[in-house]
Motif scaffolding. Structure first.
Motif, PDB file in Angstrom:
ATOM      1  N   UNK A  92       8.796 -45.071   2.361  1.00  0.00           N
ATOM      2  CA  UNK A  92       8.873 -44.344   3.558  1.00  0.00           C
ATOM      3  C   UNK A  92       8.510 -45.207   4.792  1.00  0.00           C
ATOM      4  N   UNK A  93       7.486 -46.205   4.665  1.00  0.00           N
ATOM      5  CA  UNK A  93       7.037 -46.954   5.607  1.00  0.00           C
ATOM      6  C   UNK A  93       8.496 -47.670   6.353  1.00  0.00           C
ATOM      7  N   UNK A  94       9.029 -48.428   5.248  1.00  0.00           N
ATOM      8  CA  UNK A  94      10.313 -48.964   6.010  1.00  0.00           C
ATOM      9  C   UNK A  94      11.162 -48.105   6.376  1.00  0.00           C
ATOM     10  N   UNK A  95      11.516 -46.880   5.940  1.00  0.00           N
ATOM     11  CA  UNK A  95      12.229 -46.060   6.378  1.00  0.00           C
ATOM     12  C   UNK A  95      12.064 -45.747   7.836  1.00  0.00           C
ATOM     13  N   UNK A  96      10.656 -45.234   7.919  1.00  0.00           N
ATOM     14  CA  UNK A  96      10.466 -44.804   9.358  1.00  0.00           C
ATOM     15  C   UNK A  96      10.327 -46.148  10.368  1.00  0.00           C
ATOM     16  N   UNK A  97      10.004 -47.143   9.872  1.00  0.00           N
ATOM     17  CA  UNK A  97      10.138 -48.223  10.704  1.00  0.00           C
ATOM     18  C   UNK A  97      11.384 -48.863  11.203  1.00  0.00           C
ATOM     19  N   UNK A 147       9.083 -56.972   4.971  1.00  0.00           N
ATOM     20  CA  UNK A 147       8.962 -57.523   6.323  1.00  0.00           C
ATOM     21  C   UNK A 147      10.285 -58.345   6.444  1.00  0.00           C
ATOM     22  N   UNK A 148      10.934 -58.962   5.747  1.00  0.00           N
ATOM     23  CA  UNK A 148      12.245 -59.652   5.867  1.00  0.00           C
ATOM     24  C   UNK A 148      13.294 -58.790   6.222  1.00  0.00           C
ATOM     25  N   UNK A 149      13.133 -57.664   5.351  1.00  0.00           N
ATOM     26  CA  UNK A 149      14.266 -56.468   5.465  1.00  0.00           C
ATOM     27  C   UNK A 149      14.239 -55.772   7.109  1.00  0.00           C
ATOM     28  N   UNK A 150      13.126 -55.689   7.505  1.00  0.00           N
ATOM     29  CA  UNK A 150      12.638 -55.111   8.693  1.00  0.00           C
ATOM     30  C   UNK A 150      13.300 -55.907   9.839  1.00  0.00           C
ATOM     31  N   UNK A 151      12.874 -57.359   9.766  1.00  0.00           N
ATOM     32  CA  UNK A 151      13.360 -58.254  10.562  1.00  0.00           C
ATOM     33  C   UNK A 151      15.020 -58.402  10.688  1.00  0.00           C
ATOM     34  N   UNK A 206      20.132 -48.946   2.583  1.00  0.00           N
ATOM     35  CA  UNK A 206      18.958 -49.385   1.713  1.00  0.00           C
ATOM     36  C   UNK A 206      18.602 -48.379   0.918  1.00  0.00           C
ATOM     37  N   UNK A 207      18.683 -48.274  -0.680  1.00  0.00           N
ATOM     38  CA  UNK A 207      18.059 -47.504  -1.593  1.00  0.00           C
ATOM     39  C   UNK A 207      16.731 -47.981  -1.711  1.00  0.00           C
ATOM     40  N   UNK A 208      15.835 -47.093  -1.272  1.00  0.00           N
ATOM     41  CA  UNK A 208      14.525 -47.276  -1.350  1.00  0.00           C
ATOM     42  C   UNK A 208      13.455 -45.835  -1.168  1.00  0.00           C
ATOM     43  N   UNK A 209      12.523 -45.995  -1.698  1.00  0.00           N
ATOM     44  CA  UNK A 209      11.425 -45.019  -1.690  1.00  0.00           C
ATOM     45  C   UNK A 209      10.294 -45.156  -0.922  1.00  0.00           C
ATOM     46  N   UNK A 243      20.875 -47.417   6.968  1.00  0.00           N
ATOM     47  CA  UNK A 243      20.728 -46.002   6.554  1.00  0.00           C
ATOM     48  C   UNK A 243      19.858 -46.234   5.306  1.00  0.00           C
ATOM     49  N   UNK A 244      18.900 -45.087   5.179  1.00  0.00           N
ATOM     50  CA  UNK A 244      17.996 -45.370   3.959  1.00  0.00           C
ATOM     51  C   UNK A 244      18.690 -44.196   2.937  1.00  0.00           C
ATOM     52  N   UNK A 245      18.881 -44.522   1.596  1.00  0.00           N
ATOM     53  CA  UNK A 245      19.123 -43.540   0.670  1.00  0.00           C
ATOM     54  C   UNK A 245      18.002 -43.250  -0.057  1.00  0.00           C
ATOM     55  N   UNK A 246      17.657 -41.939  -0.425  1.00  0.00           N
ATOM     56  CA  UNK A 246      16.445 -41.617  -1.227  1.00  0.00           C
ATOM     57  C   UNK A 246      16.982 -40.686  -1.936  1.00  0.00           C
TER      58      UNK A 246
END
Ligand SMILES: Nc1ncnc2c1ncn2[C@@H]1O[C@H](COP(=O)(O)OP(=O)(O)O)[C@@H](O)[C@H]1O
Ligand SMILES: [Mg+2]
Lengths: 216, 261
Positions: free
Chosen positions: B215-220, B196-200, B210-213, B49-52
């Protein structure tokens, strides 16, 4: 300086007695002062309140009053010990309030993120303190605690005034009142005794500070 | 919004999964400031879950309440069905199960990289030094900083430090990982090595908040995006839906701001 040279043996034993008071005072204040600092930053409200109360009270009471309370007030409620013990305990009770605040100020220099990271991997409060916060606070703690302890060595002279016996203060009394020596040269001898202690302590501290600075 | 995991997770897979983190009617004040308002959030096992949301909307606070770095005023938080314990040994034990990665890394400054990773397992879990070391070296290898193991944190780049911080959290074999803006303090060229580490990690099935802005990561990597504003969860949707067709005004407004950068 004749009175000193003529009574070198007496001065030496007086010095050792005074050194003993200072050394016990130092050890006791460091231990109890650190415990108080831990109280003041602990998550337990009762301990925090006790720490705050203690420090506020003892830091704002003159040392002489603390010592007289120990020596004359405590025996009056039926607790007995030698003046030596009362003197050292009084000195520790008083000095530890200052040690506590010096330790606390050093702990405050460690970024809060360090403790949060430690807690977040499951370390307990005491592990967080002992493994992460205090080791990093050491560098910041040594100079102010050192100042407190050097002040304590000087304050330990006041303990002698209670009549502990055998210390540098009693050497002064004996040589001036009983044996009629002039006060000034005798006092100079006493002062030299304390200088030896404080200067040695300063040198040790400087050494320790340097080692604490490289240890990271 | 009562049980978003069931409705919105891609392929519906998480619908069958057990809820791992659950916040119900959580309220939190800082003095007069109402930072979390009646927050409900359920994160299923294996879900990402991404929190934005805008700065000050309560994202960090939300993250920090989940391992009780912040206490809450009312409501309920459970992890794997168990309420968060009060201060003490039980809480320490729970925190060992909840990994946390901070914006400012917070590696232990007086410990080497390897010691940073072995400390938790040895002291909080009672793992042997030998075993902890082996595992630490594996994890450092996995996040790509094996060759830095004997250095101190200050000798590493920000991106390397953050990857070590991830390894440190993983060493506890956490049930869930919390990330509070893990790339916000990084120079741009280091952001991807951490993402990349987080995506893995996300692909490996780790439950993540994950609190993050980014968007690439959120989509992936994300199954859901949760949008917060003024201490409330305003929108909770699949990443694609959220980024292309946000429903709420606040979310549209926020996205238009970060997209024009
Ligand atoms: N320890 C604190 N004491 C008082 N106010 C705080 C504290 N931490 C955060 N706040 C306030 O709470 C609000 C939410 O903060 P935060 O959760 O950090 O938001 P975000 O991470 O979304 O930027 C902000 O207004 C912030 O100033
Ligand atoms: Mg934040």
């Amino acid at each position: 300086m004749d009175p000193v040279l003529e009574n070198l043996g007496l001065f030496a034993s007086g010095f050792l007695r005074s050194l003993g008071i200072a050394a016990w005072g130092l050890l006791g204040s460091l231990v109890w002062g650190t415990v108080l600092a831990v109280f003041r930053i602990s998550p337990v409200p009762v301990l925090r309140a006790f720490g705050t109360f203690y420090v506020t009270w003892l830091r704002n009471t003159p040392l002489a009053i603390v010592l007289f309370t120990m020596a004359f007030g405590i025996p009056a409620v039926g607790i007995n010990a030698s003046y030596y013990v009362f003197g050292v305990v009084g000195l520790v009770l008083y000095t530890s309030a200052f040690v506590c605040e010096a330790v606390r100020s050093g702990v405050a220099t460690v970024p809060t993120g360090q403790a949060e990271a430690a807690r977040s991997i499951g370390l307990t409060f005491s592990q967080t303190l002992g493994l992460i916060v205090l080791p990093q606070a050491l560098r910041a703690v040594v100079p102010p605690v050192g100042n407190v302890l050097i002040a304590m060595i000087k304050n330990s002279a006041v303990v002698g005034a209670l009549g502990v016996g055998g210390d540098l203060f009693s050497v002064y009394n004996r040589l001036t009142s009983a044996q009629g020596y002039a006060a000034l040269p005798v006092l100079t001898g006493v002062a030299i005794g304390f200088l030896v202690m404080t200067l040695t302590a300063s040198a040790l501290l400087a050494l320790f500070e340097r080692r604490a600075a490289v240890a990271r | 919004m009562s049980d978003p995991s069931a409705a919105t997770t891609p392929s519906g897979a998480a619908g069958a999964r057990r809820p791992l983190v659950r916040l119900e009617h959580v309220d939190k004040h800082f003095g007069a400031l109402h930072v979390l308002r009646d927050v409900d959030l359920t994160v299923a096992e294996g879900e990402v879950v991404v929190v934005i949301g805008p700065s000050g909307s309560g994202k960090s606070t939300l993250c920090r309440t989940i391992n009780r770095l912040e206490t809450i005023d009312s409501g309920r938080i459970t992890i794997a069905g168990e309420d968060l314990p009060q201060e003490g040994k039980a809480l320490a034990k729970l925190r060992a199960d909840v990994g946390m990665v901070f914006q400012s890394f917070n590696l232990f400054a007086h410990k080497t990289v390897r010691e940073n990773v072995t400390l938790g397992p040895v002291k909080a879990r009672g793992v042997s030094a030998e075993q902890a070391r082996k595992r630490a070296d594996e994890l450092l290898e996995r996040v790509g900083v094996a060759n830095q193991a004997d250095k101190y944190p200050a000798q590493l780049s920000g991106g390397q430090q953050q990857r070590v911080a991830i390894a440190r959290a993983l060493a506890m074999d956490p049930k869930v990982m919390l990330f509070d803006e893990p790339t916000s303090a990084l120079d741009p060229e280091m952001i991807n090595e951490v993402l990349d580490v987080m995506t893995g990690l996300a692909k490996s099935g780790m439950t993540m908040i994950v609190v993050t802005h980014e968007m690439g990561f959120a989509r992936r990597a994300a199954d859901r995006v949760v949008f917060m504003a003024d201490g409330q969860i305003v929108e909770d949707a699949e990443p694609e839906t959220f980024f292309t067709a946000p429903k709420h005004e606040r979310a549209k407004d926020f996205l238009s701001k970060i997209l024009t950068h």
